[in-house]
Design a protein around this motif. Structure first.
Motif, mmCIF file in Angstrom:
data_model
loop_
_atom_site.group_PDB
_atom_site.id
_atom_site.type_symbol
_atom_site.label_atom_id
_atom_site.label_comp_id
_atom_site.label_asym_id
_atom_site.label_seq_id
_atom_site.Cartn_x
_atom_site.Cartn_y
_atom_site.Cartn_z
ATOM 1 N N LEU A 90 0.834 -1.208 0.000
ATOM 2 C CA LEU A 90 0.000 0.000 0.000
ATOM 3 C C LEU A 90 0.866 1.255 0.000
ATOM 4 O O LEU A 90 0.562 2.224 -0.708
ATOM 5 C CB LEU A 90 -0.950 -0.010 1.199
ATOM 6 N N HIS A 91 1.937 1.259 0.782
ATOM 7 C CA HIS A 91 2.832 2.420 0.814
ATOM 8 C C HIS A 91 3.515 2.618 -0.536
ATOM 9 O O HIS A 91 3.745 3.756 -0.954
ATOM 10 C CB HIS A 91 3.875 2.283 1.931
ATOM 11 N N SER A 92 3.842 1.517 -1.209
ATOM 12 C CA SER A 92 4.504 1.651 -2.512
ATOM 13 C C SER A 92 3.518 2.053 -3.602
ATOM 14 O O SER A 92 3.925 2.562 -4.646
ATOM 15 C CB SER A 92 5.226 0.361 -2.878
ATOM 16 N N SER A 93 2.222 1.841 -3.376
ATOM 17 C CA SER A 93 1.227 2.166 -4.400
ATOM 18 C C SER A 93 1.099 3.670 -4.635
ATOM 19 O O SER A 93 0.576 4.092 -5.659
ATOM 20 C CB SER A 93 -0.134 1.581 -4.032
ATOM 21 N N VAL A 94 1.602 4.490 -3.711
ATOM 22 C CA VAL A 94 1.484 5.946 -3.867
ATOM 23 C C VAL A 94 2.305 6.449 -5.056
ATOM 24 O O VAL A 94 2.090 7.570 -5.518
ATOM 25 C CB VAL A 94 1.864 6.713 -2.573
ATOM 26 N N THR A 95 3.201 5.645 -5.576
ATOM 27 C CA THR A 95 3.999 6.060 -6.737
ATOM 28 C C THR A 95 3.434 5.497 -8.036
ATOM 29 O O THR A 95 3.971 5.768 -9.106
ATOM 30 C CB THR A 95 5.464 5.592 -6.574
ATOM 31 N N SER A 96 2.356 4.738 -7.955
ATOM 32 C CA SER A 96 1.789 4.146 -9.167
ATOM 33 C C SER A 96 0.980 5.185 -9.937
ATOM 34 O O SER A 96 0.437 6.129 -9.355
ATOM 35 C CB SER A 96 0.909 2.946 -8.822
ATOM 36 N N PRO A 97 0.861 5.024 -11.253
ATOM 37 C CA PRO A 97 0.086 5.972 -12.061
ATOM 38 C C PRO A 97 -1.408 5.981 -11.707
ATOM 39 O O PRO A 97 -2.085 6.973 -11.941
ATOM 40 C CB PRO A 97 0.285 5.474 -13.498
ATOM 41 N N GLU A 98 -1.890 4.890 -11.123
ATOM 42 C CA GLU A 98 -3.310 4.792 -10.763
ATOM 43 C C GLU A 98 -3.633 5.462 -9.433
ATOM 44 O O GLU A 98 -4.794 5.615 -9.077
ATOM 45 C CB GLU A 98 -3.754 3.314 -10.676
ATOM 46 N N TYR A 99 -2.620 5.867 -8.708
ATOM 47 C CA TYR A 99 -2.844 6.395 -7.354
ATOM 48 C C TYR A 99 -3.766 7.621 -7.336
ATOM 49 O O TYR A 99 -4.634 7.706 -6.462
ATOM 50 C CB TYR A 99 -1.510 6.670 -6.655
ATOM 51 N N PRO A 100 -3.662 8.577 -8.261
ATOM 52 C CA PRO A 100 -4.603 9.700 -8.237
ATOM 53 C C PRO A 100 -6.065 9.256 -8.352
ATOM 54 O O PRO A 100 -6.948 9.844 -7.713
ATOM 55 C CB PRO A 100 -4.181 10.556 -9.441
ATOM 56 N N GLN A 101 -6.321 8.205 -9.122
ATOM 57 C CA GLN A 101 -7.691 7.693 -9.232
ATOM 58 C C GLN A 101 -8.153 7.093 -7.900
ATOM 59 O O GLN A 101 -9.311 7.249 -7.505
ATOM 60 C CB GLN A 101 -7.774 6.640 -10.337
ATOM 61 N N ILE A 102 -7.241 6.391 -7.237
ATOM 62 C CA ILE A 102 -7.562 5.824 -5.918
ATOM 63 C C ILE A 102 -7.866 6.956 -4.945
ATOM 64 O O ILE A 102 -8.857 6.905 -4.208
ATOM 65 C CB ILE A 102 -6.397 4.941 -5.410
#
Length: 189
Positions: A90-102
């Motif tokens: 979850l902490h690493s997901s903040v750098t994913s391109p989908e994170y703004p949608q989340i």
């Protein structure tokens, strides 16, 4: 002499009869003693076998308990590790391109509870994603730094009197109790 012989024969017959009685009585005493000894031996054998069986049951129970304790310890350790890995993901997901949608979904959910929010707080490293999420929602809110809020946002109401926090790690914590039995069951299989 005939009387002597007769008395001697009678004495001899009496001696033989006494000997035979003594022999019979001795044999009966020996037979009784053997019977009691065998009964005692059988009783002791049953007691020892019962004690052996009880010892085996105790040993099996102790082994089962120890095995279960080790499985629980292992399962707990693996469960802790599973949640730790999930949290790291979850902490690493903040750098994913989908994170703004989340984040847009997290903000939208928060606005349903606190529609008059005036500010949104998040960790500084997540501000770009929050800006993108607000743009997707068509909302303009003051963006504040709060390093305690990671993997999501905290919406703050007018005057800071109310707030709602919606983060991915917070959600994981909320469902930990529900997921723990399922994880344990999966680990046991």
């Amino acid at each position: 002499m005939a009387l002597d012989k007769l008395l001697e024969n009678e004495a001899q017959a009496e001696i033989e009869r006494l000997r035979a009685d003594a022999q019979a009585r001795a044999e009966q005493i020996v037979a009784d003693a053997r019977e009691r000894a065998q009964a005692l031996l059988d009783s002791r054998t049953r007691q020892l076998e019962t004690a052996r069986q009880a010892g085996l049951v105790r040993a099996r129970s102790a082994a089962d308990l120890e095995g279960n304790a080790q499985r629980l310890t292992s399962s707990d350790s693996l469960q802790v590790q599973a949640f730790k890995v999930s949290e790291q993901y979850l902490h690493s997901s903040v750098t994913s391109p989908e994170y703004p949608q989340i984040l847009a979904k997290l903000i939208a959910e928060g606005l349903q509870v606190l529609p008059n929010a005036e500010a949104v707080e998040s960790a500084l490293s997540e501000h770009d994603a929050v800006r993108q999420a607000l743009a997707q929602l068509g909302r303009t809110l003051e963006l504040r730094v709060n390093e305690q809020v990671k993997t999501g946002v905290r919406l703050v109401g007018p005057g800071g009197k109310s707030s709602i926090q919606n983060t991915l790690t917070g959600r994981l914590e909320r469902v930990r109790g529900e997921l723990a039995p399922q994880i344990s069951r999966l680990l046991a299989e």
